[in-house]
Design a protein around this motif. Sequence first.
Motif, mmCIF file in Angstrom:
data_model
loop_
_atom_site.group_PDB
_atom_site.id
_atom_site.type_symbol
_atom_site.label_atom_id
_atom_site.label_comp_id
_atom_site.label_asym_id
_atom_site.label_seq_id
_atom_site.Cartn_x
_atom_site.Cartn_y
_atom_site.Cartn_z
ATOM 1 N N LYS A 1 44.820 14.834 74.694
ATOM 2 C CA LYS A 1 45.652 14.616 73.502
ATOM 3 C C LYS A 1 47.132 14.574 73.865
ATOM 4 O O LYS A 1 47.902 13.813 73.269
ATOM 5 C CB LYS A 1 45.388 15.715 72.475
ATOM 6 C CG LYS A 1 44.035 15.605 71.799
ATOM 7 C CD LYS A 1 43.873 16.685 70.743
ATOM 8 C CE LYS A 1 42.543 16.543 70.014
ATOM 9 N NZ LYS A 1 42.385 17.598 68.975
ATOM 10 N N SER A 2 47.550 15.396 74.822
ATOM 11 C CA SER A 2 48.949 15.382 75.243
ATOM 12 C C SER A 2 49.322 14.045 75.872
ATOM 13 O O SER A 2 50.432 13.546 75.682
ATOM 14 C CB SER A 2 49.202 16.527 76.223
ATOM 15 O OG SER A 2 50.533 16.511 76.693
ATOM 16 N N ALA A 3 48.384 13.443 76.612
ATOM 17 C CA ALA A 3 48.658 12.132 77.214
ATOM 18 C C ALA A 3 48.642 11.021 76.176
ATOM 19 O O ALA A 3 49.406 10.058 76.269
ATOM 20 C CB ALA A 3 47.640 11.851 78.315
ATOM 21 N N LEU A 4 47.787 11.150 75.152
ATOM 22 C CA LEU A 4 47.702 10.121 74.117
ATOM 23 C C LEU A 4 48.849 10.194 73.124
ATOM 24 O O LEU A 4 49.090 9.229 72.388
ATOM 25 C CB LEU A 4 46.375 10.261 73.353
ATOM 26 C CG LEU A 4 45.093 10.039 74.150
ATOM 27 C CD1 LEU A 4 43.882 10.283 73.269
ATOM 28 C CD2 LEU A 4 45.051 8.626 74.737
ATOM 29 N N ALA A 5 49.552 11.311 73.072
ATOM 30 C CA ALA A 5 50.611 11.480 72.074
ATOM 31 C C ALA A 5 51.812 10.584 72.321
ATOM 32 O O ALA A 5 52.648 10.419 71.425
ATOM 33 C CB ALA A 5 51.058 12.947 72.039
ATOM 34 N N HIS A 6 51.925 9.998 73.491
ATOM 35 C CA HIS A 6 53.085 9.153 73.790
ATOM 36 C C HIS A 6 52.949 7.752 73.193
ATOM 37 O O HIS A 6 53.908 6.979 73.226
ATOM 38 C CB HIS A 6 53.263 9.053 75.312
ATOM 39 C CG HIS A 6 53.520 10.365 75.964
ATOM 40 N ND1 HIS A 6 54.735 11.027 75.895
ATOM 41 C CD2 HIS A 6 52.711 11.190 76.700
ATOM 42 C CE1 HIS A 6 54.678 12.163 76.559
ATOM 43 N NE2 HIS A 6 53.451 12.282 77.068
ATOM 44 N N ASN A 7 51.792 7.403 72.655
ATOM 45 C CA ASN A 7 51.586 6.108 72.027
ATOM 46 C C ASN A 7 51.244 6.315 70.560
ATOM 47 O O ASN A 7 50.459 7.203 70.219
ATOM 48 C CB ASN A 7 50.454 5.348 72.737
ATOM 49 C CG ASN A 7 50.242 3.961 72.162
ATOM 50 O OD1 ASN A 7 49.448 3.773 71.246
ATOM 51 N ND2 ASN A 7 50.957 2.968 72.696
ATOM 52 N N ASP A 8 51.830 5.498 69.674
ATOM 53 C CA ASP A 8 51.630 5.689 68.236
ATOM 54 C C ASP A 8 50.180 5.486 67.829
ATOM 55 O O ASP A 8 49.633 6.260 67.024
ATOM 56 C CB ASP A 8 52.529 4.735 67.449
ATOM 57 C CG ASP A 8 54.011 5.045 67.646
ATOM 58 O OD1 ASP A 8 54.306 6.202 68.027
ATOM 59 O OD2 ASP A 8 54.849 4.153 67.429
ATOM 60 N N GLU A 9 49.551 4.455 68.365
ATOM 61 C CA GLU A 9 48.160 4.210 67.996
ATOM 62 C C GLU A 9 47.234 5.207 68.671
ATOM 63 O O GLU A 9 46.295 5.724 68.043
ATOM 64 C CB GLU A 9 47.762 2.785 68.377
ATOM 65 C CG GLU A 9 46.343 2.423 67.942
ATOM 66 C CD GLU A 9 45.951 1.019 68.372
ATOM 67 O OE1 GLU A 9 44.869 0.563 67.970
ATOM 68 O OE2 GLU A 9 46.734 0.386 69.125
ATOM 69 N N ALA A 10 47.469 5.515 69.926
ATOM 70 C CA ALA A 10 46.601 6.443 70.642
ATOM 71 C C ALA A 10 46.714 7.864 70.086
ATOM 72 O O ALA A 10 45.770 8.651 70.208
ATOM 73 C CB ALA A 10 46.937 6.432 72.129
ATOM 74 N N MET B 1 41.923 5.152 59.856
ATOM 75 C CA MET B 1 41.128 5.786 60.893
ATOM 76 C C MET B 1 40.740 4.755 61.940
ATOM 77 O O MET B 1 40.425 3.598 61.635
ATOM 78 C CB MET B 1 39.872 6.411 60.285
ATOM 79 C CG MET B 1 40.160 7.430 59.184
ATOM 80 S SD MET B 1 41.074 8.858 59.783
ATOM 81 C CE MET B 1 39.847 9.577 60.851
ATOM 82 N N LEU B 2 40.796 5.169 63.189
ATOM 83 C CA LEU B 2 40.394 4.301 64.284
ATOM 84 C C LEU B 2 38.883 4.333 64.431
ATOM 85 O O LEU B 2 38.237 5.372 64.226
ATOM 86 C CB LEU B 2 41.061 4.752 65.587
ATOM 87 C CG LEU B 2 42.591 4.683 65.632
ATOM 88 C CD1 LEU B 2 43.090 5.242 66.954
ATOM 89 C CD2 LEU B 2 43.082 3.251 65.461
ATOM 90 N N SER B 3 38.320 3.213 64.816
ATOM 91 C CA SER B 3 36.878 3.150 65.066
ATOM 92 C C SER B 3 36.560 3.881 66.365
ATOM 93 O O SER B 3 37.425 4.045 67.241
ATOM 94 C CB SER B 3 36.425 1.701 65.145
ATOM 95 O OG SER B 3 37.043 1.045 66.250
ATOM 96 N N PRO B 4 35.327 4.347 66.536
ATOM 97 C CA PRO B 4 34.967 5.033 67.778
ATOM 98 C C PRO B 4 35.162 4.161 69.014
ATOM 99 O O PRO B 4 35.614 4.656 70.063
ATOM 100 C CB PRO B 4 33.495 5.402 67.565
ATOM 101 C CG PRO B 4 33.327 5.468 66.086
ATOM 102 C CD PRO B 4 34.242 4.422 65.536
#
Length: 277
Positions: free
Chosen positions: A214-223, A139-142
């Motif tokens: 979320k659609s913009a963040l989906a292009h990066n594995d971590e994001a 899980m990523l930190s806030p």
Amino acid sequence: MASLERMVLLPQCASCVRRVTRLSLNTRAFAPLQQVRSKTKSAKEAERNVVVKLRMDVPRFGRAGSYIAIPPGAMRNTWFPARIADYVLPAQLKQLKAGGVDTSRDITFGVEADLEEEDEEDLVQQPKQHYVRPIEINMLSPERSMELINTFIPPTLSFFRKPIEHEQTDPRQRQGASSAADVLTAAAMASKPERVVDGIYGSVSTADVVATIKSALAHNDEAARVLLAESDVQFLAGHVDGDASRVKQLGDFKVRILMPGAETPLTRNIRVRAKEN
């Protein structure tokens, strides 16, 4: 005296005479009745049992390779699917009966004397199940999530909606007035323009904003692992009265993004434009 007693034993009416005559002709009526006993419940169950060959050691039943008789339902539903025992073919069963092989279960096998009685279903060894390692998700930190949103989300997000068309009427002209009065009236109306608010069909909600992010963040594995909820986004101005989760008009609006646990919020511009037909 003896003749008197014999006369008393003789039938005194015609119906009695006929009954005694029929009984004397049927000699089987005086024979003792033969008592027939039915089979017990355990004997009937023993006849219905099937003989199987154990593939493994089963407590209170026997060792691997021994032949025992068990109910057909238990063999069909539990023992055979779990590969605990195999069916015995009819030809092999005849050889076992001819050889006098004992097919009774050994209730003392594999059970200590001090143990309490347990159900037979619990004593059957179930096949070993393979260990499945649970999926671990980091899980990523806030704070890290907010950094990724700030990196991959542009300052302005554009949305297109169909505007609501308003019927515009020409200003009422004064009749009988001079041309100079008309010029003054037009100048006054130009100095105080009416504020027109363009409504739209539907709305732009925080759910739409979250879906776009979320659609913009989906292009990066971590994001792509950022967990952003609708409650983390809120319109700062221009929203519907009492509802900060949506806007219903054209224009530019500000939204605040703040995930639980993060200290510094992010601000993005939401631009709602008219959708051309």
